[in-house]
Design an enzyme around this catalytic site. Structure first.
Site, short mmCIF file in Angstrom:
data_model
loop_
_atom_site.label_atom_id
_atom_site.label_comp_id
_atom_site.label_asym_id
_atom_site.label_seq_id
_atom_site.Cartn_x
_atom_site.Cartn_y
_atom_site.Cartn_z
N THR A 1 0.89 -1.19 -0.53
CA THR A 1 -0.02 -0.03 -0.31
C THR A 1 0.38 1.31 0.20
O THR A 1 2.24 1.17 0.34
CB THR A 1 -1.20 -0.11 1.15
OG1 THR A 1 0.19 -0.39 2.52
CG2 THR A 1 -1.66 -1.36 1.40
N TYR A 2 0.19 2.26 -0.34
CA TYR A 2 1.24 3.97 -0.01
C TYR A 2 2.22 3.95 0.90
O TYR A 2 1.41 3.18 1.95
CB TYR A 2 0.34 5.10 -0.45
CG TYR A 2 0.58 6.08 -0.94
CD1 TYR A 2 1.27 6.01 -1.36
CD2 TYR A 2 0.88 7.19 -0.13
CE1 TYR A 2 2.02 6.99 -2.41
CE2 TYR A 2 1.21 8.46 -0.55
CZ TYR A 2 0.96 8.82 -1.48
OH TYR A 2 2.52 9.54 -2.17
N MET A 3 3.01 4.54 0.56
CA MET A 3 4.22 4.09 1.18
C MET A 3 5.01 5.03 2.14
O MET A 3 5.93 5.55 2.88
CB MET A 3 5.58 3.97 0.84
CG MET A 3 6.12 4.28 -0.11
SD MET A 3 5.68 4.23 -1.91
CE MET A 3 5.54 6.44 -2.79
#
Length: 452
Positions: free
Chosen positions: A206-208
């Site tokens: 998922t978005y880091m």
């Protein structure tokens, strides 16, 4: 055209669909807060940097986040330079019972508890060593004897760490994989955008860029199912673990960093990914799965051992030990630590009862000196910036790169050392623009902008 805003806190099919079904008006307060944040960055950075060119050297820069970070490194260096080492002595030995040896240390001498600076020179320490050996009946040739005075048994539980945020990912990748913040973020970006693992490009995480430790409900159920399948149903926490962020100025716009699908295990993609990408994915996967697993249970035991007769002037040594009863999440993942001190509890002691005789095989006085605080590593600098609320986790990699690119700091054994130019810039800014390099300035400003 009428413009609307859709808001979702996790990049999952259901969350995006729900957000699109419920659009909202644009919030000009949020737009203004963001514009104010950018304007202030320009006002601080764009005014201070040309001044540094004029007064110190061309090509230098200052900023509301990089300058406090530089100040932190310089102040730590000044602390180390000003540090005066103090001598102290400890008395450590080796006990033996049931043919098993284990370390013991002196905790009480002449009825007084021993502190770090109880013995500060060799003459004192040697006198104590002779007294204890005589009390235990030790001779030059043979071992002395101690008696088990009391045995304290406890069970200790340890819970797993929460799933990764940007900052904790950078810290753990530095500790466990030796990656710097910039490299970690570059690899995470690739894992997020997608890599080919044999069935076209797949976004693996998922978005880091996130401050949040929350997990999507569907992710939690998948993580628990995968943990139960791979490690057995008893390894999963009885209740769903819910984590709360400790960072005071966290922007929880996204969920934590986790695998997009926990069912894609590191074993499934080994050999299909470049080595560094694989290692980072495995780290993220293990941390996410471990966060929904049961706690680890340790049996700890502390045995107090008497040298000689009991009474107001007694001498007591202690042996500490612990055994891992149920590994729980430790079977998958254990969080790293900075500047770890050796742990005396990592020994297994033989079964003992009060009154048992224990052989004292050896006892020696050892000289030590106090040590200055350690220089910052990438992991400990990121941790300190986050604790002070300086900057956003997504900017840490850039801040650290800027400090190195401007030659304000050098790396030695993966620790930051300020250069002469770094010290000059820090002294100039601290002397004339103290307000902007104050640790609280950025954090308080972010609080005020968040209030907007």
């Amino acid at each position: 055209k009428k413009v609307h805003r859709v808001v979702f806190y996790e990049i999952t099919k259901n969350a995006v669909r729900e957000a699109v079904a419920q659009p909202r008006e644009l919030s000009l307060e949020l737009v203004n807060a963001q514009q104010a944040r950018r304007a202030l960055d320009y006002l601080v950075g764009f005014n201070l940097s040309p001044l540094l060119w004029k007064k110190v050297r061309r090509g230098l820069s200052a900023g509301r986040v990089q300058s406090p970070a530089l100040r932190m490194i310089c102040e730590r260096e000044a602390e180390i330079a000003a540090f005066n080492a103090q001598e102290y002595w400890t008395l450590d030995g080796e006990g033996e019972h049931s043919q098993q040896r284990f370390p013991v240390k002196l905790i009480e001498y002449l009825g007084e508890k021993t502190e770090q600076f109880s013995f500060v020179n060799e003459a004192q320490a040697r006198e104590v060593e002779r007294t204890i050996k005589a009390a235990a009946g030790a001779t030059a040739a043979g071992a002395g004897e101690l008696r088990a005075l009391s045995i304290d048994r406890k069970q200790r539980r340890r819970n797993p760490a929460p799933p990764f945020t940007t900052s904790t990912l950078q810290q753990e990748a530095a500790r466990k994989l030796g990656f710097n913040a910039r490299r970690t973020m570059r690899l995470a970006q690739q894992l997020y955008e997608g890599v080919d693992i044999g069935e076209g490009s797949v976004g693996l995480i998922t978005y880091m860029r996130t401050d949040s430790v929350s997990l999507a409900a569907e992710a939690v159920s998948e993580l628990r199912a995968v943990a139960a399948k791979l490690f057995g149903p008893e390894s999963v926490a009885e209740e769903v673990r819910v984590y709360r962020t400790k960072s005071k100025n966290a922007q929880e716009a996204h969920e934590s960093i986790r695998p997009t699908s926990a069912s894609i295990t590191p074993a499934d993609i080994e050999g299909k990914l470049d080595g560094d990408l694989y290692r980072l994915y495995a780290l993220i996967w293990k941390r996410a799965v471990a966060c929904q697993m049961s706690h680890a249970v340790f049996d700890t035991v502390a045995v107090d051992l008497l040298a000689g007769a009991d009474g107001p002037k007694r001498h007591v040594l202690r042996a500490n030990g612990s055994t891992l009863l149920t590994p729980g999440y430790i079977a998958v993942y254990q969080e790293g630590t900075d500047d770890l001190k050796t742990d005396d509890d990592d020994h297994v002691l033989p079964p003992m009862n009060a009154g048992d005789a224990v052989a004292l095989n050896a006892l020696q006085a050892e000289q030590h000196f106090t040590e200055p605080p350690p220089r910052f590593s990438e992991a400990s600098l990121v941790k300190a910036l986050e604790e002070y609320g300086i900057g956003r986790p997504s900017t840490y990699a850039t801040i650290i790169s800027t400090l190195q690119d401007r030659e304000y700091v050098e790396m030695d054994s993966r620790r930051f050392i300020p250069t002469d130019i770094g010290k000059i810039v820090n002294r100039f800014l601290t002397q004339y623009f103290h307000r902007y390099v104050e640790y609280s300035f950025t954090a308080e400003m972010d609080d005020e902008l968040d209030a907007v």
